[in-house]
Design an enzyme around this catalytic site. Structure first.
Site, PDB file in Angstrom:
ATOM      1  CB  ALA A 222      -0.915  -0.023   1.224  1.00 36.94           C
TER       2      ALA A 222
ATOM      3  CB  CYS B  26      -2.574  -6.439   6.488  1.00 39.90           C
ATOM      4  SG  CYS B  26      -2.135  -4.774   6.988  1.00 39.90           S
TER       5      CYS B  26
ATOM      6  CE  LYS C 205       1.735 -10.493   0.273  1.00 39.65           C
ATOM      7  NZ  LYS C 205       1.670  -9.649   1.480  1.00 39.65           N
TER       8      LYS C 205
ATOM      9  CG  ASN D 107       6.058 -11.823   0.529  1.00 39.51           C
ATOM     10  OD1 ASN D 107       5.529 -11.433   1.561  1.00 39.51           O
ATOM     11  ND2 ASN D 107       6.753 -11.022  -0.244  1.00 39.51           N
TER      12      ASN D 107
ATOM     13  CG  ASP E 141      13.771 -10.831   4.462  1.00 44.11           C
ATOM     14  OD1 ASP E 141      13.274  -9.672   4.410  1.00 44.11           O
ATOM     15  OD2 ASP E 141      14.082 -11.382   5.526  1.00 44.11           O
TER      16      ASP E 141
ATOM     17  NE  ARG F 111      10.107  -5.283   3.378  1.00 48.02           N
ATOM     18  CZ  ARG F 111      10.388  -5.826   4.550  1.00 48.02           C
ATOM     19  NH1 ARG F 111      10.653  -5.052   5.573  1.00 48.02           N
ATOM     20  NH2 ARG F 111      10.420  -7.134   4.685  1.00 48.02           N
TER      21      ARG F 111
HETATM   22  C1  FMN Z   1       4.773  -0.264   2.913  1.00 41.69           C
HETATM   23  C2  FMN Z   1       4.205  -1.655   2.829  1.00 41.69           C
HETATM   24  C3  FMN Z   1       2.877  -1.808   2.443  1.00 41.69           C
HETATM   25  C4  FMN Z   1       2.325  -3.089   2.366  1.00 41.69           C
HETATM   26  N1  FMN Z   1       1.028  -3.225   1.921  1.00 41.69           N
HETATM   27  C5  FMN Z   1       0.508  -4.464   1.755  1.00 41.69           C
HETATM   28  C6  FMN Z   1      -0.801  -4.649   1.198  1.00 41.69           C
HETATM   29  O1  FMN Z   1      -1.507  -3.689   0.830  1.00 41.69           O
HETATM   30  N2  FMN Z   1      -1.253  -5.928   1.069  1.00 41.69           N
HETATM   31  C7  FMN Z   1      -0.502  -7.006   1.449  1.00 41.69           C
HETATM   32  O2  FMN Z   1      -0.948  -8.150   1.302  1.00 41.69           O
HETATM   33  N3  FMN Z   1       0.741  -6.866   1.953  1.00 41.69           N
HETATM   34  C8  FMN Z   1       1.248  -5.629   2.102  1.00 41.69           C
HETATM   35  N4  FMN Z   1       2.539  -5.491   2.556  1.00 41.69           N
HETATM   36  C9  FMN Z   1       3.355  -6.677   2.821  1.00 41.69           C
HETATM   37  C10 FMN Z   1       4.158  -7.067   1.565  1.00 41.69           C
HETATM   38  O3  FMN Z   1       3.301  -7.466   0.520  1.00 41.69           O
HETATM   39  C11 FMN Z   1       5.129  -8.221   1.861  1.00 41.69           C
HETATM   40  O4  FMN Z   1       4.382  -9.308   2.343  1.00 41.69           O
HETATM   41  C12 FMN Z   1       6.191  -7.848   2.891  1.00 41.69           C
HETATM   42  O5  FMN Z   1       6.748  -6.591   2.622  1.00 41.69           O
HETATM   43  C13 FMN Z   1       7.311  -8.917   2.933  1.00 41.69           C
HETATM   44  O6  FMN Z   1       7.914  -9.039   1.678  1.00 41.69           O
HETATM   45  P1  FMN Z   1       9.351  -8.348   1.348  1.00 41.69           P
HETATM   46  O7  FMN Z   1      10.310  -8.804   2.403  1.00 41.69           O
HETATM   47  O8  FMN Z   1       9.666  -8.848  -0.047  1.00 41.69           O
HETATM   48  O9  FMN Z   1       9.117  -6.874   1.406  1.00 41.69           O
HETATM   49  C14 FMN Z   1       3.105  -4.229   2.675  1.00 41.69           C
HETATM   50  C15 FMN Z   1       4.437  -4.049   3.060  1.00 41.69           C
HETATM   51  C16 FMN Z   1       4.986  -2.801   3.138  1.00 41.69           C
HETATM   52  C17 FMN Z   1       6.435  -2.656   3.542  1.00 41.69           C
END
Ligand code: FMN
Length: 343
Positions: free
Chosen positions: A30, A112, A151, A212, A214, A237
């Protein structure tokens, strides 16, 4: 060019009803993975993308935020929107409306950890009520004729298996794709993701699974897939400031530095156009911060932050183009080549 990787394989859902063009997906975030960012990620090969989370509440359906998150992107398939909520009937109605708008896959957020979502018993809070997860997925899946995905996370804490139970319940209720973040609800975004904790879910579900957490490059993608047994990765990220990362994950040529700067310029323009000049310039700051950090040019961030309109931001990029190219070229001279994904 690296050889094609295992992430390049298409992933078929729902007995062939839908196909994800590859297993390198972009995670919904988001405020970050909006229409402009997803447009770029798709152009560099992302195999699947879900919108930022949209609340299922009907009274918030017509807010500007909800509408802008539901905008479909030309040429992207499947058009996937994520909903969050706790009432099966409301979620089902929301899913029907989305399908009427052209959505081809409905994703449900059970991951979330944000207070404002969990306070309403939605998102990861539902990991404490697996029966409700089953009721929600069942209600949504039976009310639309497009695939439904979820998710979620590995559990409420690192010591339980609620994520596996949620995945099984969701599959039993009709989910056709499971995405699992290798952290617990209690971890939020801290600590290292634990992809091996998806193994248990993998053993119990037949539908495709994406891991999902890291994943930041080909090597971490490769490790996450082998540890979890998943069919692909979802990267969050790690894609910030580098929407071209999907090309790397897929073993395709990466854009050179000049092209990357063109992409950043295009991204700025897309944000100014999509949100309007002022709001676009505000949102652009977060992305430019990520671009400059990835670029090794964090020292330039303070000079971009005060710019409040599109023209000033575009001009900043033009003025700094030569120095950014210089920074990238000297960093490239010291770069260590990474192991390609396919081992
Ligand atoms: C700023 C931010 C916003 C996020 N918004 C959502 C979202 O709207 N829906 C969702 O399922 N996960 C959301 N997530 C979680 C990410 O989809 C993901 O699961 C999480 O960042 C771990 O993955 P990564 O380590 O690749 O970042 C959000 C994460 C971050 C950092």
């Amino acid at each position: 060019m690296s050889p094609p990787t295992s992430l390049s394989h298409p992933i078929t859902l729902a007995n062939g009803k839908l196909t994800l063009r590859n297993g390198a997906a972009l995670a919904p975030m988001a405020g970050m993975t909006d229409v402009p960012f997803r447009t770029l990620a798709w152009s560099y090969g992302a195999g699947h993308m879900v919108s930022e989370m949209v609340t299922a509440k009907p009274e918030l359906w017509d807010t500007g935020k909800s509408r802008s998150r539901r905008v479909l992107i030309d040429g992207v398939t499947p058009q996937a929107v994520q909903i969050a909520g706790h009432d099966p009937l409301v979620m089902a109605e929301s899913a029907r409306r989305l399908v009427d708008e052209g959505v081809e896959l409905v994703d449900i957020n059970f991951g979330c950890p944000a207070k404002k979502v969990c306070r309403r018993a939605a998102g990861s809070a539902l990991l404490s009520d697996i029966d409700q997860i089953q009721r929600i997925v069942g209600a949504v899946a039976s009310s639309v004729d497009v695939p439904v995905s979820i998710k979620t996370r590995i559990g409420l804490t690192l010591d339980d298996s609620e994520g596996t139970r949620a995945a099984i319940a969701a599959q039993n209720a009709g989910a056709q794709l499971i995405v699992m973040h290798g952290r617990s609800r209690a971890c939020r975004f801290k600590g290292q993701a634990q992809p091996h904790r998806l193994r248990e879910a993998r053993q119990h579900i037949d539908v495709p699974l994406l891991v999902n957490g890291d994943v930041i490059d080909s090597l971490s993608a490769s490790r996450a897939v082998s540890a979890s047994g998943a069919d692909g990765v979802m990267i969050g990220r790690g894609a910030m400031g580098q929407p071209w990362i999907f090309a790397q994950l897929l073993g395709q040529p990466m854009p050179d530095f000049a092209e990357r700067l063109d992409v950043i310029g295009r991204h700025l323009q897309m944000m100014h156009e999509f949100y309007g000049d002022e709001a676009g310039a505000r949102i652009a700051r977060k992305h430019m911060q990520a671009y400059l950090q990835c670029w090794g040019a964090a020292a330039l961030i303070p000079s971009f932050m005060p710019l409040t309109d599109g023209a000033a931001q575009n001009q900043w990029l033009r003025l700094h183009r030569a120095s950014l190219l210089g920074i990238a070229q000297s960093a490239a001279a010291n770069v260590v080549v990474q192991t390609p994904f396919a081992a």
